[in-house]
Write a protein that holds these residues in place. Structure first.
Motif, mmCIF file in Angstrom:
data_model
loop_
_atom_site.group_PDB
_atom_site.id
_atom_site.type_symbol
_atom_site.label_atom_id
_atom_site.label_comp_id
_atom_site.label_asym_id
_atom_site.label_seq_id
_atom_site.Cartn_x
_atom_site.Cartn_y
_atom_site.Cartn_z
ATOM 1 N N ALA A 369 1.568 15.547 -5.554
ATOM 2 C CA ALA A 369 0.405 14.837 -6.105
ATOM 3 C C ALA A 369 -0.287 14.013 -5.017
ATOM 4 C CB ALA A 369 0.842 13.931 -7.256
ATOM 5 N N PRO A 370 -1.607 14.203 -4.822
ATOM 6 C CA PRO A 370 -2.292 13.516 -3.729
ATOM 7 C C PRO A 370 -2.822 12.126 -4.080
ATOM 8 C CG PRO A 370 -3.769 15.099 -4.740
ATOM 9 C CD PRO A 370 -2.475 15.201 -5.471
ATOM 10 N N ASP A 371 -2.836 11.784 -5.359
ATOM 11 C CA ASP A 371 -3.377 10.474 -5.754
ATOM 12 C C ASP A 371 -2.722 10.021 -7.055
ATOM 13 O OD1 ASP A 371 -4.832 11.713 -7.996
ATOM 14 O OD2 ASP A 371 -6.207 12.471 -6.461
ATOM 15 N N VAL A 372 -3.014 8.786 -7.459
ATOM 16 C CA VAL A 372 -2.348 8.214 -8.637
ATOM 17 C C VAL A 372 -2.718 8.961 -9.913
ATOM 18 C CG1 VAL A 372 -1.919 5.902 -7.721
ATOM 19 C CG2 VAL A 372 -4.148 6.431 -8.730
ATOM 20 N N ASN A 373 -3.916 9.474 -9.999
ATOM 21 C CA ASN A 373 -4.317 10.214 -11.192
ATOM 22 C C ASN A 373 -3.498 11.490 -11.346
ATOM 23 O OD1 ASN A 373 -6.305 8.363 -11.959
ATOM 24 N ND2 ASN A 373 -7.875 9.355 -10.717
ATOM 25 N N LYS A 374 -3.274 12.189 -10.219
ATOM 26 C CA LYS A 374 -2.456 13.406 -10.267
ATOM 27 C C LYS A 374 -0.989 13.081 -10.548
ATOM 28 C CE LYS A 374 -5.486 16.654 -9.535
ATOM 29 N NZ LYS A 374 -5.745 17.682 -10.581
ATOM 30 N N ILE A 375 -0.527 11.941 -10.058
ATOM 31 C CA ILE A 375 0.846 11.518 -10.365
ATOM 32 C C ILE A 375 0.986 11.284 -11.863
ATOM 33 C CG2 ILE A 375 2.518 9.650 -10.097
ATOM 34 C CD1 ILE A 375 1.621 9.336 -7.226
ATOM 35 N N GLN A 413 6.811 8.960 -4.164
ATOM 36 C CA GLN A 413 5.469 9.539 -4.126
ATOM 37 C C GLN A 413 4.394 8.465 -4.268
ATOM 38 O OE1 GLN A 413 5.221 12.549 -3.242
ATOM 39 N NE2 GLN A 413 2.997 12.760 -3.357
ATOM 40 N N LEU A 414 4.666 7.459 -5.081
ATOM 41 C CA LEU A 414 3.717 6.347 -5.211
ATOM 42 C C LEU A 414 3.551 5.610 -3.882
ATOM 43 C CD1 LEU A 414 4.497 4.831 -8.724
ATOM 44 C CD2 LEU A 414 2.279 5.682 -7.932
ATOM 45 N N LEU A 415 4.671 5.417 -3.184
ATOM 46 C CA LEU A 415 4.587 4.737 -1.885
ATOM 47 C C LEU A 415 3.760 5.551 -0.894
ATOM 48 C CD1 LEU A 415 8.237 3.367 -1.482
ATOM 49 C CD2 LEU A 415 6.156 2.047 -1.871
ATOM 50 N N ARG A 416 3.905 6.886 -0.936
ATOM 51 C CA ARG A 416 3.111 7.722 -0.035
ATOM 52 C C ARG A 416 1.625 7.611 -0.371
ATOM 53 N NH1 ARG A 416 7.060 11.780 -1.451
ATOM 54 N NH2 ARG A 416 8.694 11.913 0.123
ATOM 55 N N GLY A 422 -2.284 -0.236 4.179
ATOM 56 C CA GLY A 422 -3.738 -0.186 4.047
ATOM 57 C C GLY A 422 -4.274 -0.887 2.819
ATOM 58 N N LEU A 423 -3.426 -1.205 1.869
ATOM 59 C CA LEU A 423 -3.891 -1.755 0.593
ATOM 60 C C LEU A 423 -4.689 -3.034 0.747
ATOM 61 C CD1 LEU A 423 -0.832 -1.192 -1.783
ATOM 62 C CD2 LEU A 423 -3.103 -0.168 -1.981
ATOM 63 N N MET A 424 -4.197 -3.953 1.546
ATOM 64 C CA MET A 424 -4.833 -5.257 1.628
ATOM 65 C C MET A 424 -6.098 -5.246 2.490
ATOM 66 S SD MET A 424 -2.764 -6.564 -0.419
ATOM 67 C CE MET A 424 -2.853 -8.346 -0.538
ATOM 68 N N TYR A 425 -6.342 -4.124 3.151
ATOM 69 C CA TYR A 425 -7.565 -3.975 3.942
ATOM 70 C C TYR A 425 -8.699 -3.378 3.108
ATOM 71 C CZ TYR A 425 -5.510 -5.062 8.495
ATOM 72 O OH TYR A 425 -4.921 -5.710 9.556
ATOM 73 N N MET A 426 -8.351 -2.785 1.979
ATOM 74 C CA MET A 426 -9.358 -2.109 1.158
ATOM 75 C C MET A 426 -10.393 -3.092 0.626
ATOM 76 S SD MET A 426 -7.228 0.486 -1.271
ATOM 77 C CE MET A 426 -6.422 1.942 -0.655
ATOM 78 N N GLU A 427 -11.589 -2.565 0.387
ATOM 79 C CA GLU A 427 -12.567 -3.333 -0.375
ATOM 80 C C GLU A 427 -11.969 -3.598 -1.745
ATOM 81 O OE1 GLU A 427 -15.425 -4.603 0.595
ATOM 82 O OE2 GLU A 427 -15.170 -3.797 2.623
ATOM 83 N N TYR A 428 -12.273 -4.762 -2.297
ATOM 84 C CA TYR A 428 -11.598 -5.160 -3.539
ATOM 85 C C TYR A 428 -11.824 -4.142 -4.655
ATOM 86 C CZ TYR A 428 -10.066 -7.756 -7.608
ATOM 87 O OH TYR A 428 -9.422 -8.127 -8.757
ATOM 88 N N GLU A 429 -13.009 -3.597 -4.748
ATOM 89 C CA GLU A 429 -13.303 -2.627 -5.801
ATOM 90 C C GLU A 429 -12.403 -1.405 -5.676
ATOM 91 O OE1 GLU A 429 -17.072 0.067 -7.391
ATOM 92 O OE2 GLU A 429 -17.430 -1.622 -6.027
ATOM 93 N N ASP A 430 -12.203 -0.912 -4.434
ATOM 94 C CA ASP A 430 -11.326 0.244 -4.206
ATOM 95 C C ASP A 430 -9.868 -0.125 -4.468
ATOM 96 O OD1 ASP A 430 -13.526 1.732 -3.456
ATOM 97 O OD2 ASP A 430 -13.314 1.219 -1.328
ATOM 98 N N PHE A 431 -9.492 -1.323 -4.021
ATOM 99 C CA PHE A 431 -8.128 -1.805 -4.248
ATOM 100 C C PHE A 431 -7.822 -1.867 -5.742
ATOM 101 C CE2 PHE A 431 -5.495 -5.450 -5.405
ATOM 102 C CZ PHE A 431 -4.339 -5.225 -4.675
ATOM 103 N N GLU A 432 -8.720 -2.432 -6.493
ATOM 104 C CA GLU A 432 -8.515 -2.600 -7.933
ATOM 105 C C GLU A 432 -8.412 -1.239 -8.620
ATOM 106 O OE1 GLU A 432 -7.908 -4.303 -11.615
ATOM 107 O OE2 GLU A 432 -7.728 -5.146 -9.593
ATOM 108 N N LYS A 433 -9.214 -0.295 -8.149
ATOM 109 C CA LYS A 433 -9.196 1.038 -8.748
ATOM 110 C C LYS A 433 -7.846 1.722 -8.556
ATOM 111 C CE LYS A 433 -11.669 5.462 -8.652
ATOM 112 N NZ LYS A 433 -12.770 6.229 -8.015
ATOM 113 N N ILE A 434 -7.325 1.652 -7.330
ATOM 114 C CA ILE A 434 -6.069 2.347 -7.052
ATOM 115 C C ILE A 434 -4.880 1.628 -7.687
ATOM 116 C CG2 ILE A 434 -5.532 1.228 -4.831
ATOM 117 C CD1 ILE A 434 -4.606 3.976 -3.832
ATOM 118 N N MET A 435 -4.920 0.306 -7.721
ATOM 119 C CA MET A 435 -3.809 -0.435 -8.335
ATOM 120 C C MET A 435 -3.824 -0.300 -9.856
ATOM 121 S SD MET A 435 -2.116 -1.478 -5.812
ATOM 122 C CE MET A 435 -1.105 -2.952 -5.845
#
Length: 554
Positions: A369-375, A413-416, A422-435
Motif C-alpha cells: 500500500a503506497p498511502d494511508v487510503n490504500k492501507i 507499513q504505516l511507518l513507511r 518529514g511529517l513536521m516539515y509538511m504544510e499544516y494542511e498536508d500534515f492534517e490530511k495524512i494524519m
C-alpha cells in the motif's frame, strides 16, 4: 543538406554533419589507474593482489578497451574471489584473487562483485571518468569474514530497492510534482517532457518488486525428503522402462531374492527409513508468533506442495515395487500400516483445510500500500478474507496470533508511508490530511477487529473447542497513541500563532522552539525514541511558557 545528428555521447546537434565524433576516447591506462585507486576501497583489495591476479591477465586490457569504445558494452564487472585452501593448509588465512568480466557469474567463492555501468556510448578521455559511469556493489556468497554464507541476493537487492532506488524515485516524483505547473522539468540542464510517464504505475511496480524480494526472504523452508531405493529395485525399474513393460515383482531378474531374508530385511529397513523421512514433514508445525504473517501463510501453502510431492513419490514405481516385494514375502506388518505410520493422509487433510484460509490471502494489499487510503482499503480486504475462518479448521488460537502478526505489518507499513521525519516539515494542511487518514486506518482496524472477534467466538462455539479468551494485542497501539498525540501537538502549535502576534519577537521564538521537534523521528515509539520526543517537547513547552508570560504583560 544539414540534418540533426547525434554525437557519440548521445546528444543531438541541430544542423550538424551526418558523421561527427566529438569524443577523444579514454586510454586504457587511464581507466586502469582509476580502477587501481577505487577497487582497494570498494573491494578491500591489496594493490599487490590486483597486480598479480587482475592486471597480469592479458585479456584484461582488451576488456577495458571494449568497455571504453564499444557502445554495445555498457557494463564491466570486477569480482573478488576467495581462493580454495589446500587440505594441508586448513589453518591458513584465506587468500583472494580478482577477475574482470563483461558478464557476471555467481560462484560460492565470490566475496563481492562491483558493476561499473557506462551511461555514455564512449568514455571521453577529456572528462572525469566518475562523471561517465556509475557503480553498484553486489555481495557474494563468501562475503562473511568467517567464510560462511554471507548476505543472500534477495537481502542485497531488497536493501538496494528499499533504501536507495525507491527513495530516489520518490524524491524525483516529489520534485516533478512541485514543478508540475511548468509542464516540463529541468533535469541535468535538459528539458524532459514527463507528460507520458505514469509515475504512480512506476512507483507501484517498484513497490511490487521490493515486496517480492522481501517475501522471498520470508519463505519457511520445508525439508526435502530423501527416500533410499535399493539398487535391485532401481535396476528393475530402469529395465522395465527401457523395455516399455509394466513394473512388477515378476520382472526382478534374480527371483531367488524374493525369499532372501537379508534382501528383504534391507527393503524393510528402507521402508522404515522412508517413514522417518516423511514424518520430518508431516509432523511439522509452526507458531505464528515466531515470525511474520506472510511466513505463516507461506508455511502452510508450502506444506501443501511438499505433501503433494511426497504423495507423488509414493505412487512411483520404485516405492510400489519395494512394497510389492514385501507383500509377496508376506511381510504385511510393514506394508499395511505404511501410509498410516507416515501420517501423510491426516497431514494432507489438515493442511488442505487450513489452506481454505491461507490460499489467496490478500496480505500483499497491505504490504504494498503506497498511502494511508490504500492501507485502509487493504484492511477491509484482509478482514473480509478472514471470514473464511468459518470454512477452515485453522485453530482460533493461531488465528488470533496471526491477526497480531498482521498488526505488526500494519505498524511497519504505516511507518513507511507516514515518512517519519518529514511529517513536521509538511504544510499544516498536508500534515492534517495524512494524519487524519492515519487515524481513519486505526478506526477501520478497530471496526474490523470487533467483527472478527465475534466470528472467532462463533466458530469456537460451533467447533465445541475448549474455551480460550478472544483477545488480540495490536502491535500498533503505541503508534496509534503517538499519531494522535503528534496530531494534537501540531494543531495546538498552529493555534498558538493568533494569540502571540502582538508580542514582539514571540513568533520567531516559537518558530525556533518548533525546530526542536522538526528534526526528530516523532513516530519512534521505542524507549529511546520516546525519551528524545519528551526532551524536544519539554524544550518547546518551556519556550511557549516564556512567550505566554510575556503576553500576559501586554
Amino acid at each position: 543538406m544539414d540534418v540533426d545528428t547525434e554525437t557519440s555521447q548521445g546528444e543531438t546537434i541541430a544542423g550538424g554533419p551526418t558523421t561527427t565524433s566529438l569524443v577523444t576516447p579514454c586510454e586504457p591506462n587511464q581507466l586502469q589507474d582509476y580502477f587501481d585507486k577505487l577497487l582497494p576501497l570498494v573491494l578491500g583489495a591489496e594493490s599487490s593482489d590486483l597486480a598479480n591476479s587482475l592486471w597480469s591477465v592479458s585479456d584484461t586490457t582488451d576488456k577495458l578497451k571494449r568497455f571504453i569504445n564499444d557502445p554495445q558494452v555498457n557494463v564491466i564487472f570486477f569480482t573478488k574471489r576467495r581462493d580454495d585452501k589446500k587440505e594441508e593448509d586448513e589453518q591458513a588465512t584465506f587468500t583472494y584473487s580478482y577477475i574482470c568480466t563483461q558478464e557476471i557469474t555467481y560462484n560460492s567463492n565470490n566475496v563481492a562483485s562491483v558493476a561499473f555501468i557506462k551511461h555514455v556510448p564512449t568514455l571521453d578521455g577529456s572528462r572525469a571518468i566518475q562523471t561517465q559511469i556509475q557503480l553498484i556493489n553486489l555481495p557474494g556468497p563468501a562475503s562473511s569474514d568467517s567464510g560462511s554464507t554471507g548476505i543472500s541476493p534477495y537481502e542485497a537487492l531488497h536493501s538496494y530497492i528499499h533504501l536507495a532506488v525507491a527513495p530516489y524515485f520518490d524524491a524525483y516524483a516529489r520534485a516533478r510534482e512541485r514543478d508540475a505547473n511548468e509542464g516540463l522539468i529541468n533535469i541535468g540542464g535538459k528539458k524532459h517532457d514527463d507528460s507520458k510517464i505514469d509515475i504512480p504505475m512506476v512507483k507501484k511496480k517498484i513497490t511490487e518488486l521490493e515486496l517480492s524480494l522481501l517475501l522471498s526472504q520470508q519463505n519457511v523452508e520445508i525439508p526435502e525428503i530423501s527416500l533410499n531405493i535399493h539398487p535391485v529395485v532401481q535396476k528393475t525399474v530402469e529395465e522395465c522402462r527401457e523395455k516399455g513393460k509394466r513394473v512388477t515383482v515378476d520382472m526382478i531378474e534374480n527371483q531367488a531374492l524374493l525369499t532372501d531374508s537379508t534382501f528383504l530385511n534391507k527393503l524393510q529397513a528402507d521402508v522404515n527409513g522412508w517413514i522417518k523421512e516423511i514424518k520430518k514433514v508431516t509432523k511439522l508445525s509452526r507458531d505464528p508468533a515466531s515470525g511474520t504473517a506472510i511466513q505463516e501463510i507461506n508455511f502452510w501453502l508450502s506444506m501443501e506442495k511438499a505433501l503433494e510431492g511426497i504423495d507423488e513419490q509414493l505412487k512411483g514405481d520404485h516405492i510400489e515395487l519395494t512394497l510389492g516385494i514385501l507383500r509377496h514375502a508376506k511381510r504385511y506388518h510393514t506394508t499395511v500400516s505404511f501410509i498410516a505410520d507416515t501420517g501423510l493422509k491426516e497431514s494432507k487433510e489438515k493442511v488442505n483445510k487450513y489452506n481454505q484460509l491461507m490460499k489467496d490471502f490478500p496480505l500483499d494489499e497491505l504490504l504494498s500500500a503506497p498511502d494511508v487510503n490504500k492501507i485502509k482499503e487493504s484492511l477491509d480486504i484482509i478482514f473480509t478474507h478472514l471470514k473464511k475462518l468459518r470454512l477452515s479448521t485453522y485453530p482460533i488460537k493461531k488465528a488470533l496470533v496471526l491477526v497480531e502478526a498482521i498488526s505488526r505489518d500494519l505498524n511497519d507499513q504505516l511507518l513507511r508511508v507516514l515518512g517519519n521525519r518529514g511529517l513536521m516539515y509538511m504544510e499544516y494542511e498536508d500534515f492534517e490530511k495524512i494524519m487524519s487518514g492515519a487515524e481513519d486506518v486505526f478506526k477501520t482496524w478497530d471496526e474490523n477487529i470487533k467483527e472478527f472477534k465475534d466470528i472467532a467466538r462463533d466458530v469456537t462455539r460451533k467447533r465445541s473447542d475448549k474455551f480460550i479468551p478472544i483477545k488480540i494485542s495490536p502491535a500498533h497501539d503505541k503508534l496509534q497513541e503517538r499519531v494522535a498525540f503528534v496530531r494534537n501537538f501540531r494543531k495546538q502549535h498552529e493555534q498558538l500563532h493568533p494569540t502571540i502576534v502582538k508580542v514582539i519577537n514571540s513568533m520567531e521564538e516559537v518558530k525556533l522552539a518548533y525546530e526542536s521537534v522538526k528534526d526528530i523521528d516523532v513516530l519512534d515509539v521505542s524507549i529511546e525514541g520516546t525519551e528524545i520526543w519528551m526532551q524536544a517537547e519539554n524544550a518547546y513547552n518551556e519556550c511557549v511558557s516564556r512567550v505566554e508570560n510575556q503576553r500576559c504583560l501586554f
